[in-house]
Design a protein around this motif. Structure first.
Motif, short mmCIF file in Angstrom:
data_model
loop_
_atom_site.label_atom_id
_atom_site.label_comp_id
_atom_site.label_asym_id
_atom_site.label_seq_id
_atom_site.Cartn_x
_atom_site.Cartn_y
_atom_site.Cartn_z
N SER A 242 29.01 -9.23 30.48
CA SER A 242 28.98 -8.17 31.49
C SER A 242 28.89 -8.77 32.90
O SER A 242 29.58 -8.32 33.83
N ILE A 243 28.06 -9.80 33.04
CA ILE A 243 27.93 -10.48 34.35
C ILE A 243 29.23 -11.19 34.70
O ILE A 243 29.68 -11.16 35.85
N LEU A 244 29.86 -11.83 33.71
CA LEU A 244 31.12 -12.52 33.95
C LEU A 244 32.22 -11.56 34.38
O LEU A 244 33.06 -11.89 35.23
N GLU A 245 32.21 -10.35 33.82
CA GLU A 245 33.18 -9.33 34.23
C GLU A 245 32.98 -8.96 35.69
O GLU A 245 33.96 -8.78 36.44
N ARG A 246 31.72 -8.85 36.10
CA ARG A 246 31.44 -8.55 37.51
C ARG A 246 31.88 -9.70 38.41
O ARG A 246 32.39 -9.48 39.51
N LEU A 247 31.68 -10.92 37.93
CA LEU A 247 32.13 -12.09 38.70
C LEU A 247 33.64 -12.08 38.88
O LEU A 247 34.16 -12.34 39.97
N GLU A 248 34.35 -11.76 37.80
CA GLU A 248 35.82 -11.72 37.85
C GLU A 248 36.28 -10.62 38.80
O GLU A 248 37.20 -10.81 39.59
N SER A 249 35.60 -9.47 38.72
CA SER A 249 35.95 -8.35 39.60
C SER A 249 35.71 -8.72 41.06
O SER A 249 36.52 -8.42 41.93
#
Length: 271
Positions: A242-249
């Protein structure tokens, strides 16, 4: 037992009370089992009533029974009942143990009653029952989550001076607290200290620091930390992803491309 297992703790309690109402003496094991069932079912009022009935049936209450009820009350944030029951426990001559104090400090901390948690810690230190690592962790968490970062950090140092080794929970709590109040450098410093002291971070610790870095826009540091996590052989969980998705976004939102301009030539513009 059948009623309790099927989720009918109140009915089980009523049947239990009728069974023992005509008996002058009760069976200790039966009463303890009923108490545990009520606590597990979050029937705290009935559990407290049962505690009060026990002496009438010739069953001496002990600290383990009270701790069982304190724990159930704490999970439900019913701290006013904890205070009243604690006073009655001491009046009945039952001495609190380390588990009693740990449960209560954690419970009061959970609802932001910092002064009450401090008071219990001081009472504990003045008694023959001394704090353990869990006690320190509970109070550090209470102080840190309520913004008393300096005091939380001082308590962290104090526990080490008194010979208690901080564990992975201690460091994770402090890192989360400093991260919550945007003290990223301090959170990273604690993470480095943790490793230097030989305390191995777990996936929860990594997730806490990753979240802290991502929220403060430190994308490069977050990606580097994720690589370290993988190198340590840890398995990312749903929170990590979930954190990685935010980083990618975040990376996509801040990405720039070069576009031609009739006035100045090439310029950098948002995607």
């Amino acid at each position: 037992k059948s009623l309790c297992k099927s989720g009918h703790a109140s009915e089980a309690h009523n049947v239990f009370c009728r069974m023992w109402s005509s008996n002058e003496k009760g069976d200790r094991d039966a009463f303890v089992s009923m108490l545990e069932a009520l606590c597990n079912a979050e029937k705290t009022a009935e559990a407290i009533d049962l505690l009060h009935i026990m002496p009438e049936k010739g069953i001496a209450t002990d600290v383990g029974m009270y701790n069982m009820v304190f724990s159930a009350l704490g999970k439900l944030k019913q701290v006013s009942f904890i205070s009243n029951l604690y006073d009655k426990m001491k009046a009945n001559g039952v001495v609190p143990d380390v588990f009693t104090y740990n449960i209560m400090i954690s419970s009061f901390g959970r609802v932001g009653l910092v002064d009450k948690a401090r008071e219990l810690f001081e009472e504990m230190e003045a008694s023959s029952c001394q704090p353990d690592v869990v006690t320190y962790n509970s109070l550090i968490n209470c102080l840190g989550k309520n913004g008393d970062l300096d005091e939380a950090h001082m308590l962290f140092k104090e526990m080490q001076e008194k010979g208690y080794d901080p564990d992975v929970f201690t460091y994770s709590i402090l890192i989360e607290c400093f991260g919550k109040f945007k003290k990223v450098d301090m959170a990273c410093s604690l993470f480095d200290k943790m490793i230097a002291e030989g305390c191995i971070p777990n996936i929860v610790t990594y997730n806490i620091l990753l979240d802290c870095l991502e929220r403060r826009g430190k994308t490069a540091e977050a990606h580097k930390l994720y690589e370290t996590l993988k190198q340590q052989g840890l398995t990312p969980d749903s929170i990590t992803y979930s954190i990685l998705e935010r980083l990618e976004s975040r990376s996509q939102q801040t990405a720039r491309i070069r576009k031609p301009s009739r006035v100045t030539g090439w310029v950098v513009s948002p995607v």
